[in-house]
Scaffold this motif. Structure first.
Motif, short mmCIF file in Angstrom:
data_model
loop_
_atom_site.label_atom_id
_atom_site.label_comp_id
_atom_site.label_asym_id
_atom_site.label_seq_id
_atom_site.Cartn_x
_atom_site.Cartn_y
_atom_site.Cartn_z
N LEU A 4 0.83 -1.19 0.00
CA LEU A 4 0.00 0.00 0.00
C LEU A 4 0.87 1.25 0.00
N PRO A 5 0.34 2.36 -0.51
CA PRO A 5 1.04 3.63 -0.39
C PRO A 5 1.15 4.01 1.08
N PRO A 6 1.96 5.01 1.42
CA PRO A 6 2.10 5.43 2.82
C PRO A 6 0.76 5.77 3.45
N LEU A 7 0.57 5.35 4.70
CA LEU A 7 -0.69 5.59 5.40
C LEU A 7 -1.01 7.08 5.48
N ALA A 8 0.01 7.93 5.66
CA ALA A 8 -0.23 9.37 5.75
C ALA A 8 -0.86 9.90 4.47
N SER A 9 -0.45 9.36 3.32
CA SER A 9 -1.04 9.80 2.05
C SER A 9 -2.50 9.37 1.94
N LEU A 10 -2.78 8.13 2.36
CA LEU A 10 -4.16 7.64 2.32
C LEU A 10 -5.04 8.45 3.26
N ARG A 11 -4.53 8.77 4.45
CA ARG A 11 -5.32 9.54 5.42
C ARG A 11 -5.58 10.95 4.91
N ALA A 12 -4.55 11.56 4.29
CA ALA A 12 -4.73 12.90 3.74
C ALA A 12 -5.76 12.89 2.62
N PHE A 13 -5.71 11.86 1.77
CA PHE A 13 -6.69 11.77 0.68
C PHE A 13 -8.10 11.62 1.22
N GLU A 14 -8.29 10.73 2.20
CA GLU A 14 -9.63 10.49 2.74
C GLU A 14 -10.21 11.77 3.34
N ALA A 15 -9.40 12.49 4.12
CA ALA A 15 -9.88 13.72 4.75
C ALA A 15 -10.16 14.80 3.72
N ALA A 16 -9.28 14.97 2.74
CA ALA A 16 -9.48 15.99 1.70
C ALA A 16 -10.69 15.66 0.84
N ALA A 17 -10.90 14.39 0.54
CA ALA A 17 -12.05 13.99 -0.26
C ALA A 17 -13.35 14.20 0.51
N ARG A 18 -13.31 13.94 1.81
CA ARG A 18 -14.52 14.13 2.63
C ARG A 18 -14.89 15.60 2.73
N HIS A 19 -13.91 16.47 2.91
CA HIS A 19 -14.18 17.91 3.06
C HIS A 19 -14.21 18.64 1.72
N LEU A 20 -13.64 18.01 0.67
CA LEU A 20 -13.40 18.69 -0.60
C LEU A 20 -12.65 19.99 -0.36
N SER A 21 -11.66 19.90 0.50
CA SER A 21 -10.87 21.07 0.87
C SER A 21 -9.56 20.61 1.49
N PHE A 22 -8.44 21.04 0.94
CA PHE A 22 -7.14 20.72 1.54
C PHE A 22 -6.99 21.46 2.87
#
Length: 306
Positions: A4-22
């Motif tokens: 899997l890719p780094p967990l930090a990248s997956l967590r950042a993607f999930e949060a950004a996708a949920r908020h639609l905001s970096f």
């Protein structure tokens, strides 16, 4: 892919996708928006596909991002539940509640010591946010939300209906609605805009003065700042009667006249799975008792979910 890719990248993607905001993802994760952008770029490079469209002032999921988001959302939610299930019963002492910044600052924070005094074994984490936070993903366990029930996928316990009225410092010597034309009008900038959104225009209409509505002269983005400005005699605020109750009781503000505008209802909401969490239920019962002034219990048979 063998790993899997780094967990930090997956967590950042999930949060950004949920908020639609970096930016909001960064606030949730406790990092900078640049760090979130870097992690997402790393994930995109790893899989060789773009996950977000970078638009002016916002981001949107690509087709690939839309396909991956629910998978990672459910995965993080499953991990949270799995970790909770292997913890010894009763050892989970902390939970997170999210609510608007104004309600958190003006209603919850002044009362939270009373909850701590009666429930010293529970650690409550407050997560103030004017954006709706998805529950059950790790960011928050339960919420106090303003609006109309039902809330999708959540149990909703009504707390109280909001009302809005003019309030001001007694130093301004406001006695009748006509005095408003000689002072600064303060207003909070709301994210929502519907028939229940309070405004000075609506208030003047209810007061029978719709033919001569003055311009709102000062707009602030935070309810607590509006209240502070009113206490400092900087103008008259159209404020929540619930959020200014303490200032009125202390004589810092007065409500010089009617009418009041009726708003929507505050609800205590949580995923149905949280009905088995004794800490969340204890907080919900405390909320009802704090509002009613007498012992009350959440209705565990309430199923206001869709």
């Amino acid at each position: 892919m063998n790993k899997l890719p780094p967990l930090a990248s997956l967590r950042a993607f999930e949060a950004a996708a949920r908020h639609l905001s970096f930016k909001r993802a960064a606030e949730e994760l406790g990092v900078t928006p640049t760090a979130v952008s870097h992690q997402i770029r790393l994930l995109e490079d790893t899989i060789g596909m773009r996950l977000f469209e970078r638009l002016p002032r916002k981001v949107a999921l690509t087709e690939t991002g839309s396909q991956l988001y629910p998978v990672f959302r459910d995965a993080f939610s499953s991990m949270t539940r799995a970790l909770g299930s292997v913890t010894r019963e009763g050892s989970r002492k902390a939970f997170t509640l999210t609510s608007t910044t104004g309600f958190t600052a003006k209603w919850l924070v002044p009362r939270i010591a009373r909850f701590n005094a009666t429930h010293p074994q529970i650690t409550l984490r407050l997560y103030p946010s004017d954006a709706v936070t998805e529950l059950g993903t790790g960011a928050a366990d339960c919420a106090i939300r303003y609006g109309k029930a039902p809330f999708k996928g959540l149990v909703a316990e009504p707390l109280f209906t909001e009302r809005f009225a003019p309030v001001c410092s007694p130093l301004l010597e406001i006695r009748n609605p006509e005095d408003l034309f000689n002072h600064t009008l303060l207003h909070s900038e709301w994210r929502r805009n519907d028939e229940f959104t309070p405004s000075w225009k609506k208030w003047f209409g209810h007061a029978g003065l719709s033919g001569k509505v003055p311009e709102v002269q000062t707009i602030l983005t935070d309810d607590s700042h509006v209240i502070q400005a009113a206490v400092a005699a900087q103008g008259i605020a159209l404020a929540s009667t619930v959020l200014v109750r303490e200032e009125i009781e202390q004589g810092l503000l007065i409500q010089p006249f009617a009418p009041e505008l009726e708003g929507l209802t505050y609800h205590f909401v949580y995923p149905e799975t949280m009905s088995e969490d004794p800490n969340v239920m204890a907080f919900g019962n405390w909320l009802l008792e704090e509002l009613a002034g007498t012992p009350k219990k959440l209705r565990t048979d309430r199923k206001e979910t869709v």
